[in-house]
Write an enzyme that holds these catalytic residues in place. Structure first.
Site, PDB file in Angstrom:
ATOM      1  N   CYS A  35      22.203  31.590 -57.863  1.00 16.78           N
ATOM      2  CA  CYS A  35      23.244  32.585 -57.591  1.00 16.78           C
ATOM      3  C   CYS A  35      24.406  31.861 -56.919  1.00 16.78           C
ATOM      4  O   CYS A  35      24.306  30.708 -56.560  1.00 16.78           O
ATOM      5  CB  CYS A  35      22.698  33.646 -56.642  1.00 16.78           C
ATOM      6  SG  CYS A  35      21.220  34.436 -57.262  1.00 16.78           S
ATOM      7  N   TRP A  72      22.081  35.740 -60.209  1.00 10.72           N
ATOM      8  CA  TRP A  72      21.306  35.332 -61.376  1.00 10.72           C
ATOM      9  C   TRP A  72      19.917  35.888 -61.089  1.00 10.72           C
ATOM     10  O   TRP A  72      19.171  35.322 -60.286  1.00 10.72           O
ATOM     11  CB  TRP A  72      21.290  33.817 -61.524  1.00 10.72           C
ATOM     12  CG  TRP A  72      20.351  33.387 -62.598  1.00 10.72           C
ATOM     13  CD1 TRP A  72      19.037  33.053 -62.464  1.00 10.72           C
ATOM     14  CD2 TRP A  72      20.629  33.296 -63.994  1.00 10.72           C
ATOM     15  NE1 TRP A  72      18.487  32.748 -63.671  1.00 10.72           N
ATOM     16  CE2 TRP A  72      19.422  32.888 -64.632  1.00 10.72           C
ATOM     17  CE3 TRP A  72      21.733  33.515 -64.772  1.00 10.72           C
ATOM     18  CZ2 TRP A  72      19.342  32.694 -66.010  1.00 10.72           C
ATOM     19  CZ3 TRP A  72      21.642  33.320 -66.145  1.00 10.72           C
ATOM     20  CH2 TRP A  72      20.461  32.922 -66.741  1.00 10.72           C
ATOM     21  N   ARG A 109      27.250  29.447 -62.312  1.00 13.64           N
ATOM     22  CA  ARG A 109      25.877  29.412 -61.765  1.00 13.64           C
ATOM     23  C   ARG A 109      25.090  30.649 -62.191  1.00 13.64           C
ATOM     24  O   ARG A 109      23.918  30.789 -61.865  1.00 13.64           O
ATOM     25  CB  ARG A 109      25.910  29.346 -60.236  1.00 13.64           C
ATOM     26  CG  ARG A 109      26.609  28.135 -59.662  1.00 13.64           C
ATOM     27  CD  ARG A 109      26.770  28.259 -58.160  1.00 13.64           C
ATOM     28  NE  ARG A 109      25.478  28.295 -57.510  1.00 13.64           N
ATOM     29  CZ  ARG A 109      24.785  27.206 -57.180  1.00 13.64           C
ATOM     30  NH1 ARG A 109      25.281  26.025 -57.469  1.00 13.64           N
ATOM     31  NH2 ARG A 109      23.610  27.285 -56.607  1.00 13.64           N
ATOM     32  N   GLU A 144      10.655  19.188 -81.830  1.00 16.23           N
ATOM     33  CA  GLU A 144      11.678  19.425 -80.803  1.00 16.23           C
ATOM     34  C   GLU A 144      12.633  18.246 -80.705  1.00 16.23           C
ATOM     35  O   GLU A 144      13.844  18.401 -80.609  1.00 16.23           O
ATOM     36  CB  GLU A 144      11.025  19.718 -79.463  1.00 16.23           C
ATOM     37  CG  GLU A 144      11.947  19.761 -78.261  1.00 16.23           C
ATOM     38  CD  GLU A 144      13.065  20.810 -78.365  1.00 16.23           C
ATOM     39  OE1 GLU A 144      13.034  21.645 -79.287  1.00 16.23           O
ATOM     40  OE2 GLU A 144      14.005  20.743 -77.550  1.00 16.23           O
ATOM     41  N   GLU A 183      21.072  18.830 -83.533  1.00 15.46           N
ATOM     42  CA  GLU A 183      22.042  19.849 -83.098  1.00 15.46           C
ATOM     43  C   GLU A 183      23.155  19.277 -82.220  1.00 15.46           C
ATOM     44  O   GLU A 183      24.215  19.868 -82.107  1.00 15.46           O
ATOM     45  CB  GLU A 183      21.353  21.009 -82.390  1.00 15.46           C
ATOM     46  CG  GLU A 183      20.712  20.691 -81.083  1.00 15.46           C
ATOM     47  CD  GLU A 183      20.157  21.964 -80.428  1.00 15.46           C
ATOM     48  OE1 GLU A 183      20.721  23.043 -80.603  1.00 15.46           O
ATOM     49  OE2 GLU A 183      19.138  21.845 -79.748  1.00 15.46           O
ATOM     50  N   ASN A 214      20.454  33.231 -52.141  1.00 21.11           N
ATOM     51  CA  ASN A 214      20.213  32.450 -53.361  1.00 21.11           C
ATOM     52  C   ASN A 214      18.868  31.773 -53.165  1.00 21.11           C
ATOM     53  O   ASN A 214      18.685  31.011 -52.226  1.00 21.11           O
ATOM     54  CB  ASN A 214      21.319  31.410 -53.560  1.00 21.11           C
ATOM     55  CG  ASN A 214      21.035  30.525 -54.762  1.00 21.11           C
ATOM     56  OD1 ASN A 214      20.304  30.930 -55.664  1.00 21.11           O
ATOM     57  ND2 ASN A 214      21.584  29.326 -54.766  1.00 21.11           N
ATOM     58  N   GLY A 215      17.894  32.087 -54.014  1.00 19.14           N
ATOM     59  CA  GLY A 215      16.572  31.458 -53.892  1.00 19.14           C
ATOM     60  C   GLY A 215      15.478  32.468 -54.215  1.00 19.14           C
ATOM     61  O   GLY A 215      15.737  33.533 -54.767  1.00 19.14           O
ATOM     62  N   HIS A 241       1.353  11.429 -97.410  1.00 19.52           N
ATOM     63  CA  HIS A 241       1.354  12.458 -98.485  1.00 19.52           C
ATOM     64  C   HIS A 241       2.739  12.672 -99.042  1.00 19.52           C
ATOM     65  O   HIS A 241       3.066  13.749 -99.517  1.00 19.52           O
ATOM     66  CB  HIS A 241       0.753  13.756 -97.919  1.00 19.52           C
ATOM     67  CG  HIS A 241      -0.639  13.563 -97.428  1.00 19.52           C
ATOM     68  ND1 HIS A 241      -1.733  13.650 -98.234  1.00 19.52           N
ATOM     69  CD2 HIS A 241      -1.107  13.167 -96.211  1.00 19.52           C
ATOM     70  CE1 HIS A 241      -2.825  13.377 -97.539  1.00 19.52           C
ATOM     71  NE2 HIS A 241      -2.469  13.077 -96.302  1.00 19.52           N
ATOM     72  N   LYS A 294      16.706  18.392 -81.288  1.00 15.98           N
ATOM     73  CA  LYS A 294      17.694  17.955 -80.287  1.00 15.98           C
ATOM     74  C   LYS A 294      18.726  17.032 -80.925  1.00 15.98           C
ATOM     75  O   LYS A 294      19.921  17.183 -80.767  1.00 15.98           O
ATOM     76  CB  LYS A 294      16.994  17.216 -79.135  1.00 15.98           C
ATOM     77  CG  LYS A 294      16.316  18.083 -78.128  1.00 15.98           C
ATOM     78  CD  LYS A 294      17.233  18.895 -77.255  1.00 15.98           C
ATOM     79  CE  LYS A 294      17.448  20.331 -77.605  1.00 15.98           C
ATOM     80  NZ  LYS A 294      16.506  21.260 -78.005  1.00 15.98           N
ATOM     81  N   LYS A 327      24.983  29.558 -77.996  1.00 15.79           N
ATOM     82  CA  LYS A 327      23.872  29.406 -77.055  1.00 15.79           C
ATOM     83  C   LYS A 327      22.775  30.433 -77.342  1.00 15.79           C
ATOM     84  O   LYS A 327      21.610  30.154 -77.193  1.00 15.79           O
ATOM     85  CB  LYS A 327      24.372  29.553 -75.613  1.00 15.79           C
ATOM     86  CG  LYS A 327      23.287  29.388 -74.559  1.00 15.79           C
ATOM     87  CD  LYS A 327      22.635  28.027 -74.613  1.00 15.79           C
ATOM     88  CE  LYS A 327      21.418  27.920 -73.721  1.00 15.79           C
ATOM     89  NZ  LYS A 327      20.628  26.703 -73.988  1.00 15.79           N
TER      90      LYS A 327
END
Ligand code: AGP
Length: 629
Positions: A2, A88, A27, A502, A509, A114-115, A525, A506, A624
């Site tokens: 936050c 957040w 943030r 993955e 993209e 914040n936390g 194969h 990465k 995103k």
């Protein structure tokens, strides 16, 4: 994560707070709020307070209508004080009630936080028992009521900082805090444990901020608070004391960074910043979620459906892109650790098929950082329409997917800004492992000592990732040495097949080169026909149960002059006789080699793309969050 801004001084606090909090929106913002105290010559204090859901601009519009006209009438005042917060969400959906500032029963003590307060449920129950009335679902609100309770216990002339100190000594968890008590209207209290907070030093005015971007226009002279610091700010100065021991001496620093650089810190891109955040984001994802005394995970978000988990005979897993790969790996964990049948499928395929559900024994589990991916939401709705119990492992609190599932586990990693998902993946995999252990213990298919070794290793992952991050320059060198290639195969077996997928995603993209992830066993194969000196393979070959098979694959590729970059376990001196480049990862349990190998692949993709001059934070053609099917 936050955002917090505070001010105490002779100026009008409102524009300072709004300007500051806007710089902290990166943030995370799902709601925001502020409180201002105006200490007038008549020795009384007027309080102005407002909150809003959504971006800070929504709060600003509300405040213009509600607070500004009143403030404009107060021309003469001793001092103005204020705290502001952009949220957040971690506990409680984004709403005005859950937005900060929170306050005590008498609306005299205001706090922004914040936390994560790990023991908030126990504290809240005790406070309710003593008569406190809560107005939000958040963990943060507990702090305001706890300070109120501690103030009541203090006799005589009560100083708010004393009550705060006593309250914080009862709290377990992380915080950056700004606190204001209307009874001491020229005092701003700050406290820090783990969540960043700094003091800005002006002329006859002092600031609080989560980071310096919020106050750079006002002052460049700052003092960073350290863990267990408690600070008192007034228009005449500030003092820092320790919660448990004397605070260390602090020398003000002069910030010479520009604004944009501030938001990324010392990192050139958000993607790199988020790769480096992974020791912290994994710690945040597991914080308060492992009972080390009884060797078991504690997933509060599943409490309500815990009994239903005992009847589960099949887990159906879905997601898209990186989130799907985290699900694919979790499938292996659930089968291996809980001995429960599991299937995984990309959501875009899933909801086109006529799924055969067993509504009393199936569990639908979806993964999504944004919680807004249309394909994943659609697959979730399909499962729910057949009465199947649904869980989500999601980062954004209050997102569509998190509000649609029956239960779930939030990732608690703060906003992920880079389009390429990095810290979200490792967080999802770790939470997937906790879920698999929980299912294994519930179904008595996992012994306590097995659970202990897994949970103990999870605790060590942040440190091991930190070691890999130290190799970033070596990985950058390898990425630069392979710039001439435009095609890559990523190869892995068993737990590292999803890692290969993955890693390929990465690279694709962020650098736009063709890369394909596949199981090493597939090579003979067909795909090995492509291999020659122009076609490199990136092979994930840790010392695990399939090491020998992977070594044979590597030898077959080398025999066809295929260049090899190997990701291997430190101390392995066989593989580097075969590979062109070897990047080592620390020893860990076989099931966690994907997490460590993925950090290497994230760095490889990042450095490869930067060397190509690509915009790694906003790659072409991508968003995103893909909110269309
Ligand atoms: C991953 O780097 C991509 N940005 C993309 O595949 C992403 O993982 C996918 O769109 C799913 O997003 P979600 O986690 O927000 O649901």
């Amino acid at each position: 994560m936050c955002g917090i801004v505070g001010y105490v001084g002779k100026k009008n606090a409102l524009p300072i707070l709004l300007e500051g909090i806007k710089h902290l929106e990166y943030r995370g913002y799902d709601s925001s709020g502020l409180v201002i105290g105006v200490h007038s010559n008549l020795k009384n204090t007027d309080i102005f307070f407002d909150k809003s859901v959504g971006k800070v601009s929504n709060l600003e519009a509300k405040v213009k209508k509600s607070i500004r006209p009143k403030l404009n009438k107060i021309t003469k005042f001793n001092s103005q004080i204020g705290i502001c917060h952009s949220r957040w969400a971690t506990h409680g959906i984004p709403s005005e009630e859950n937005a900060h500032p929170h306050f005590d029963c008498n609306k005299e003590i205001y706090i922004v936080h914040n936390g994560i307060i790990e023991n908030y449920a126990v504290l809240k129950a005790e406070l309710i028992k003593s008569g406190h009335k809560f107005s939000s679902e958040t963990d943060s609100e507990v702090i305001a009521h706890l300070i109120e309770e501690e103030k009541k216990k203090l006799k005589g002339r009560v100083r708010i900082e004393k009550a705060v100190k006593n309250a914080l000594q009862k709290i377990k968890g992380t915080y950056g805090l700004a606190i204001f008590d209307v009874n001491e209207p020229e005092k701003l209290i700050a406290a820090r444990n783990f969540s960043p907070l700094l003091i800005g030093i002006g002329k006859g005015e002092y600031f609080l901020a989560s980071d310096a971007t919020a106050i750079l226009k006002r002052t460049r002279k700052v003092v960073y608070l350290e863990d267990n610091d408690l600070a008192v700010l007034t228009p005449r100065g500030y003092k820092i004391v320790g919660l448990f021991k004397r605070a260390s001496k602090r020398t003000p620093q002069i910030i010479d960074w520009n604004m944009e650089k501030m938001k990324k810190g010392e990192f050139a891109h958000f993607m790199l910043k988020e790769i480096y955040e992974q020791p912290e984001s994994i710690s945040d994802s597991i914080r308060g979620r492992i009972d080390y005394k009884n060797n078991k995970p504690v997933l509060g978000g599943l409490q309500l459906i815990k009994k239903d988990l005992k009847n589960i005979k099949r887990v159906i897993i879905s997601g898209m892109g990186t989130a799907y790969y985290a699900g694919l790996l979790t499938k292996d964990y659930i089968e291996e650790l809980a001995k429960i049948s599991a299937v995984a499928e990309p959501a875009s395929e899933f909801h086109h098929r006529k799924q055969i559900y067993s509504k009393d024994s199936d569990l639908f589990l979806c993964f999504s950082q944004s919680g807004e991916t249309a394909d994943t939401l659609s697959a979730l709705c399909d499962a729910k329409s057949h009465g199947v119990l649904s869980l989500g492992i999601v980062n954004v609190v209050g997102s569509s997917i998190s509000r649609t599932t029956d239960a779930g586990v939030y990732q608690h990693i703060g906003p992920e800004i880079g389009v390429a998902s990095t810290k979200a993946f490792t967080s999802q995999v770790v939470i997937g492992a906790l879920l698999a252990v929980l299912l294994g213990l519930e179904h008595k298919t996992l012994f306590s000592h097995e659970a202990k070794s897994i949970l103990d290793e999870i605790k060590k992952l942040p440190l091991k990732i930190g070691k890999i991050l130290e190799d970033s320059d070596k990985i950058k060198q390898v990425a630069n040495n392979f710039q001439k290639y435009n095609n890559f195969l990523f190869l892995g077996r068993k737990y590292n097949f999803p890692t290969a997928l993955e890693g390929a995603l990465k690279l694709k993209e962020v650098s736009y080169v063709h890369a394909e992830g596949m199981s090493s066993g597939e090579m003979k194969h067909g795909p090995i026909a492509m291999i020659d000196s122009t076609f490199p393979c990136i092979m994930i070959i840790p010392k695990d149960s399939v090491y020998e098979k992977n070594i044979s694959n590597a030898e077959e590729i080398k025999a066809r002059s295929g260049p090899i970059i190997a990701i291997a376990t430190e101390g392995d001196n066989t593989i580097n006789k075969i590979s062109n480049e070897t990047i080592f990862i620390p020893k860990t349990l076989e099931i966690f080699t994907p997490i460590l190998a993925t950090v290497v692949l994230q760095l490889f993709a990042y450095h490869f793309a930067v060397a190509r001059g690509c915009d790694v934070d906003k790659p072409r053609n991508l968003a995103k969050s893909v909110t269309v099917e």
